[in-house]
Design an enzyme around this catalytic site. Structure first.
Site, PDB file in Angstrom:
ATOM      1  N   HIS A  92       0.851  -1.293  -0.024  1.00 44.96           N
ATOM      2  CA  HIS A  92       0.083  -0.020   0.003  1.00 44.96           C
ATOM      3  C   HIS A  92       0.898   1.310   0.067  1.00 44.96           C
ATOM      4  CE1 HIS A  92      -3.918   1.905   0.051  1.00 44.96           C
ATOM      5  NE2 HIS A  92      -4.415   0.997   0.865  1.00 44.96           N
ATOM      6  N   ASP A 140      -2.157   1.869  -4.720  1.00 46.62           N
ATOM      7  CA  ASP A 140      -3.469   2.207  -4.269  1.00 46.62           C
ATOM      8  C   ASP A 140      -4.512   1.260  -4.301  1.00 46.62           C
ATOM      9  OD1 ASP A 140      -2.343   4.928  -3.838  1.00 46.62           O
ATOM     10  OD2 ASP A 140      -3.119   5.642  -5.620  1.00 46.62           O
TER      11      ASP A 140
END
Length: 424
Positions: free
Chosen positions: A396, A400
């Protein structure tokens, strides 16, 4: 008589210390020139330490799991003549089983060439009478096979190195009619108080370190999507029926590799490596797909290089070749490094959902769960379809959530409409 002292060799690559993984000899053993004495593990490779002389082992310089400095005394061997007063280092032979980006590969242990392993029990035919608390040597696959067959491993004679139980030993055991059913029924209810401590060293230590490092450094998140694989399975069956005899059978994996290649054209951020120390993301045009492979010595990740330039059968042949090399401990350094994205599958044991751990420094790993037939509603009708989940994880810090979801949705669309895999 004299003493030949062998020091830990300089393996190169600026390595100052290595882990002593396993001894293949013990004090008192007679050894011959070129016989493997020990395995040591660096950050990048498992290395054989062969003997440069004939003689008798009189001292070992360390214990398995111990980290030893280059130049420290590894082993002392009694030899005829004056020995080596200068205490030269032994030559190091790098096994073709170095560290993959995710874990290191290793070659299954071999017994000393001169000394036979001490028998754990008296053997007769395929059956052996071990002590109740003695754990026989066997790979995880063999242990599961024995469990499925209802066989107590401690009753099976192993024909592999150091008495390791192999699949064929289980078959021989069954052929002799020695199944678990022949054991007294009460044996299943005997109380046990034995314990076993297993030192985490060598390959298992490297796996643990890599997994811990990956989970601590990357911001993992997983995304699961359900895919209807009925059409792709029909295509696979058709291609195997038509071309299987001449080109080889296709599994689902080469189709998944192809889907990755096509989807990555629109999502290049998934085919990347992240150097978190330099804060640099490197996106790569080449698609080098790591295919997680279970072996007797642990999980390895051989790499299908330039998957973007391979046909289905080319990918299938390369996956098979690499998997066999990894399982046999013969995969090379290049074959176990350099992946840009990883594909992991537990096959028929794939379960419903999994949360795969990233293969750092990669930023995406696609996990395959098992295929099951389920009733589904299609155009208002309840029909039986073949369904499969993809359980994938992403970093992450780089990827995204929406991009990850769209990427997996793109793979889903390609697999559910398999003709699109080949439309340029």
């Amino acid at each position: 008589m004299g003493t030949h002292v062998i020091k830990m060799p300089d393996i190169g690559e600026g390595i100052a210390e290595v882990e002593l993984s396993q001894w293949h000899v013990k004090v008192g053993d007679l050894v011959v020139e070129d016989q493997v004495l020990a395995d040591v593990m660096t950050d990048k490779a498992m290395v054989d330490i062969p003997s440069p002389v004939h003689g008798k082992v009189i001292a070992l310089g360390g214990q398995p799991g111990e980290v030893m400095a280059v130049g420290s005394v590894l082993i002392s061997i009694e030899v005829e003549g004056a020995g080596n007063l200068k205490e030269s280092a032994a030559p190091a032979a790098v096994k073709e089983a170095p560290v993959a980006p995710k874990v290191e590969a290793a070659v299954e242990s071999k017994p000393a060439a001169v000394t036979a392993p001490r028998p754990a029990a008296v053997c007769q035919g395929p059956m052996v009478a071990r002590e109740a608390n003695e754990r026989p040597l066997a790979s995880p696959a063999v242990r599961k096979h024995a469990l499925d067959l209802g066989i107590q491993l401690r009753l099976v004679r192993g024909s592999g190195p150091a008495g390791r139980v192999l699949h064929e030993d289980l078959e021989a055991y069954l052929a002799q009619g020695q199944s678990n059913a022949s054991a007294p029924a009460a044996a299943a209810y005997v109380q046990r108080n034995d314990e076993e401590q297993i030192q985490v060293i060598g390959m298992r230590r490297k796996i643990a370190q890599r997994m811990q490092d990956a989970t601590q450094r990357a911001a993992h998140f997983s995304y699961v999507e359900e895919i209807d694989v009925t059409a792709i399975e029909e295509l696979r069956a058709h291609l195997n029926e038509k071309h299987g005899a001449s080109r080889g059978k296709l599994t689902l994996l080469p189709f998944l590799v192809r889907a990755l290649v096509v989807a990555l054209r629109d999502f290049p951020q998934m085919n990347a490596r992240y150097d978190d120390e330099a804060q640099v993301i490197t996106r790569l045009g080449a698609v080098h797909v790591g295919v997680a492979t279970q072996s007797d010595v642990g999980l390895m990740v051989p790499v299908v290089r330039h998957a973007e330039a391979r046909s289905l059968w080319d990918s299938a042949a390369e996956i098979s070749r690499l998997a066999n090399a990894a399982r046999n401990g013969k995969a090379s350094r290049d074959e176990l490094s350099g992946s840009t994205i990883t594909l992991t599958s537990l096959g028929a044991l794939g379960g419903i959902v999994s949360t795969p751990v990233l293969n750092l420094p990669e930023v995406a790993i696609v996990g395959v769960n098992k295929i099951v037939e389920r009733p589904m509603v299609v155009k208002g009708q309840v029909v039986i379809r073949k369904m499969m989940n993809l359980s994938s994880s992403f970093d992450h810090r780089v990827v995204d959530g929406m991009d990850a979801a769209l990427f997996i949705q793109a793979i889903r669309g390609l697999l559910e409409q398999p003709a699109t895999l080949f439309v340029e």
